[in-house]
Scaffold this active site. Structure first.
Site, PDB file in Angstrom:
ATOM      1  N   GLY C  11      64.604  39.274  50.342  1.00 34.53           N
ATOM      2  CA  GLY C  11      63.458  38.123  51.301  1.00 34.53           C
ATOM      3  C   GLY C  11      63.572  36.953  50.397  1.00 34.53           C
ATOM      4  O   GLY C  11      63.654  37.351  49.140  1.00 34.53           O
ATOM      5  N   CYS C 147      50.209  33.698  54.086  1.00 37.39           N
ATOM      6  CA  CYS C 147      50.478  32.591  53.780  1.00 37.39           C
ATOM      7  C   CYS C 147      49.451  31.457  54.783  1.00 37.39           C
ATOM      8  O   CYS C 147      48.822  31.310  53.711  1.00 37.39           O
ATOM      9  CB  CYS C 147      51.993  32.373  53.225  1.00 37.39           C
ATOM     10  SG  CYS C 147      52.586  32.296  55.061  1.00 37.39           S
ATOM     11  N   ASN C 308      53.945  28.900  50.431  1.00 32.59           N
ATOM     12  CA  ASN C 308      53.573  29.845  51.184  1.00 32.59           C
ATOM     13  C   ASN C 308      54.614  31.698  50.467  1.00 32.59           C
ATOM     14  O   ASN C 308      54.397  32.130  50.254  1.00 32.59           O
ATOM     15  CB  ASN C 308      54.024  29.970  52.602  1.00 32.59           C
ATOM     16  CG  ASN C 308      56.440  29.597  52.010  1.00 32.59           C
ATOM     17  OD1 ASN C 308      56.085  28.701  51.181  1.00 32.59           O
ATOM     18  ND2 ASN C 308      56.607  29.984  52.803  1.00 32.59           N
TER      19      ASN C 308
END
Lengths: 340, 340, 340, 340
Positions: C11, C147, C308
């Site tokens: 990811g 985030c 983030n």
């Protein structure tokens, strides 16, 4: 043919106004002025217009009479030259900030200068047909509202006028780089401005005063420059009044806007475009408005989006002209925007 | 600690050089000059450096002695002040275009001015370790090549030096807006430059001469500004020499670059990133090179990509310094770039 | 060397974590798992890592013991496999949403599912050293906050803890497309997502609950996807408490963050970067926070920005590990971000 | 009113075709098909059309007769269903790749499949009025050329047909993400595709064969995906024939295109938009073409730009229909594009 002219034709709003006027079947564009580019071709400044016009810019001082005069000039300039502009035309449509606020004290507070023609403020009708269509029919001076103000006012209007919201509105406004104009400074160089999320007005933006004036609601607005050339989006946060709910909001928006040619209500349950987004509106005169209700909090988010140079600029001006002249309101404003 | 200074520290290449030098464990940045920002904080011009330095810019004329001097100045200025710069330091690393071309006539043809220090051209070693590592060890004047030239030279070098290609090279170069510099003009405003595919040099770009000089191949180059802030990509089209094929190319690239710390060979059969792309390289000192052979046409496309401010600017300069000073070549240059 | 492993390495957060860990001098990355890419090279999924690692992904079930285990998995998966994860390591650092909220009822309300390991919620320490540094030193389970929550909490914390603000906070959060993850759907295709100003969560976003929990302030949050790949910016609107003013705010931020390695206070009177902007922070572990006070309204806008995937993901996790392991907090996190 | 229908109306070309047809005063859009979205509103897939149509998609199999049928389908599908499509209409305008190449062997080589209706290839007239206006008047089957092919053919045509160039053409084509279509894969996620300079076809792109067929020049083409949603730009590098020079080129372009409604010659000495750029052409049916001559090298760069979904898709199809039906060629295609 109605003879129209544009003062300040080298700027971004002036340029988009020229684009729209060149495609408008009822008018003939007889002149566009520019101090810096006088004598140069209009399509040099606005290369999208190549093949559509052979016009060259004229000195502002050499502008002759016309039927409709659009003034796309910086603030101060419109009020400073109002007498001259008004003498040149039957219908004056001003796109500067000078005649948007009715109260000269509010003007002074937000613009940092005294208004030099306070007695003329009342002579202008707001160039927002959705709120002032009837007055526009008889107007001979029109003042087109600011781009972010237009988005917020149209997003808020049905809820405000029907008493569905209460208290203070907070507006989070986002805008593309074209709003800074063709003579923007070094902070707008692509390398600096690209990818920006630039809070350029945490409070006190001039459009805030317009929103408060048009809606009657106390307003706090923050403005952020985002990665886009065109486009404005506003998120207006409001508290729901007693008894107001999503159903009432939806009914109010439908009632006010069902017959509006340039306002679409976009408030879907699902889908990626379920709320207004300006990217769909580039080149279009639509203002999309929508809402999302948080029932637990008794809050609503009212959202508006438009192209700052069209519905928030030249398109709004032409729409107002259409109303004033008795032409079909969509004339010359048919482009719907693109996807993707 | 080795004491280093940067002339022209307010520009984009100067700024990225400062960023790298602040993170370099062997050096101390003692000064950065700027004519326009003298007395102002360095992190005012380069806000990414907040918290990393309290340095302020100094007037160029007040620069004192240092061990290594980097000159990130416009062309003409380096050759005009060479004597002064050289007197200030033991190792001069120039990032301008003034000392990249060995032949003053070629310089005059491409830069449109006569070289004012032609006798000094031979005193500079190219700041490209991949081709000049040994000479760099003993150099005391280094000239860092142009960003697009570096990408093209590294993409072409193995094929050129091994005789795998023949005839003329055509280079299609693409570059981001930072290449236009911090004092770029109105044509680089975000509203104008955003989304550009601007052919700003259909032929005759200065980096063309560098590529021809470094590869020995006749070169035709076209340069286009693309939507990016950082990043250069070059597509070099070449005819394969007799006997050359993909296998030979692959072997040549592997042989030349297997041990290079900052060149990666990217030429995959599949995958979205199967050829070099600069977006992966922002902030990184890598130059990715790759190739695609069209066997039917006996042509190959040799592709290079880098960050114009790092490997094509400040990073290449620091890599050259590392080689010259005997430090591990990767020192201070460890950031690999980001995905996504 | 400390042996570390990453669950969910394919990811975007997993990939950036791997990037950071590969450059971290105290750790050795011994494994990264991926169900879909097991057996494939890590640098196939994360092409920026070419040349930095020859690791291949392993099946999650084949993961062996390690000293520190990072779990970058979708929510539900961490709580479902907590026993297994915990058995594999001494220090578990979870990047999912499963252990961020202390109250299982709040979790259920925001995530729409019952928490399956409510008894374990209290065993996790928040991976936010700025608020929990001391607790982290002895922690063996760490939960890295979301985030947008991290940006908002750091923007609000000094004002909240010192009682300078009162009432409800409204958070306007903006985020790039990487937040949607590597397996995002068709609505995230470039042609659809490019140029977006997409209000994807008008209310009820999960990070809202984290902000309320960490600050003790009632919170209303709206989240918009903006044109960016990386980056979060939050605008937190608050009412000032009696006696609070800009000077008090400035003092509070200075006091709380003067010694923080990864929080910078950015609140300048002028300059284009006078408030926090995420574009300066790509790849960096900084969270920039700032504020703007509207004295007339007794309101303040508290602004936070971060990457983030770094401070809001892998970087925050590594910073927490550094604290826990007694290493210098900046270890492996030195990249400052780029300009332009 | 002429009754028109669109097969494949949920795709990007189909959607833009629908947009144009809805604004076309001579036609009525009676149906748009979609296998996946049958029964759903057209403005769900194409949200820019909200307020312009209440049409819903129909199953392809339920399509009835119409006067003009546009088939915006993937290749293979048009040739597979030609009989059915032809039976439904008097005028078939195909936007797939199936009937663009006249030689079935070339088709097989470029598409990797055998043509299943080779005997019908000759029954199609190319939908490129600039080269085939007279044939289009009597055509009942029209095949719209590929987007990059259209740009390159229009850029090359005057030079090619007048014998001003010689030898092989090399085409460097750049295209936005909408060219990958609405069902593009994960490599087109915004986080992956944003900022791309992706060489997706170093050689052998299908449009290469179209260019060679239309110009008679041997052609080598490279295609790169760039950061844009819409837009194609091609740079065609050619050697000048004996006697050819810039003056001759300019004369040829003027002669061929002076009266063309949708081709503009853009080849200025200065100015930021002195060569064709697709960003000016979003939504427009213009194809801008220009040239730059390198007299020293006896080379020219011929440049073309267009919107791949308009002039390179739905707009080219409608322009061809206009010619065929005897309507003014600009009908429904008046939008000029935007600046900035």
């Amino acid at each position: 043919m109605t003879r129209v002219a544009v003062v300040g034709g080298a700027g971004y709003i002036g340029g988009d106004l020229i684009r729209i006027l060149l495609g408008h079947p009822e008018v003939e564009l007889v002149a566009a002025t520019s101090r810096t580019l006088a004598g140069r071709r209009v399509d040099g400044a606005h290369p999208n217009l190549r093949g559509l016009t052979d016009l060259t810019f004229v000195e502002p001082d050499r502008l002759g009479r016309c039927d409709v005069l659009f003034t796309a000039v910086p603030h101060r300039e419109s009020m400073g030259q109002l007498g001259r502009f008004a003498a040149l035309t039957d219908l004056l449509i001003d796109l500067s900030g000078d005649f948007r606020l009715r109260d000269p004290e509010v003007f002074a507070a937000y613009y940092g200068v005294e208004h030099t023609a306070p007695g003329e403020l009342a002579s202008f009708t707001p160039g927002l047909p959705e709120l002032h269509r009837k007055e526009l029919i008889g107007a001979d001076r029109i003042s087109v509202p600011g781009c972010m103000a237009t988005a917020a006012v149209l997003a808020l209007h049905p809820a405000a006028v029907e008493g569905l919201v209460t208290g203070e509105v907070t507006v989070d406004a986002r805008t593309g780089s074209s709003g800074s104009g063709v003579s923007a400074g070094a902070e707008n160089l692509h390398a600096e401005r690209s990818g920006a999320l630039r809070v350029f007005a945490p409070h006190g933006h001039r459009h805030e005063a317009e929103i408060a004036q048009a809606t009657g609601l106390p307003t706090r607005m923050t403005a952020t420059g985002v990665e886009a050339v065109r486009g404005v989006q506003v998120l207006c946060r409001v508290a729901l009044a007693d008894g107001a709910d999503e159903r009432a909001l939806r009914a109010a928006y439908r009632r006010h806007y069902a017959d509006e040619p340039f306002v679409r209500v976009v408030a879907h349950k699902r889908g990626q475009y379920r709320y207004p987004e300006p990217k769909l509106l580039s080149g279009s005169n639509f203002c999309d408005v929508g809402f999302a209700v948080d029932p637990a909090a008794r809050h609503a988010l009212l959202i508006g989006a438009l192209d700052n140079l069209v519905k928030g600029g030249g398109g709004g001006a032409v729409q107002s002209m259409n109303v004033r002249m008795g032409w079909p309101e969509r004339t010359g404003l048919g482009f719907p925007g693109l996807h993707p």
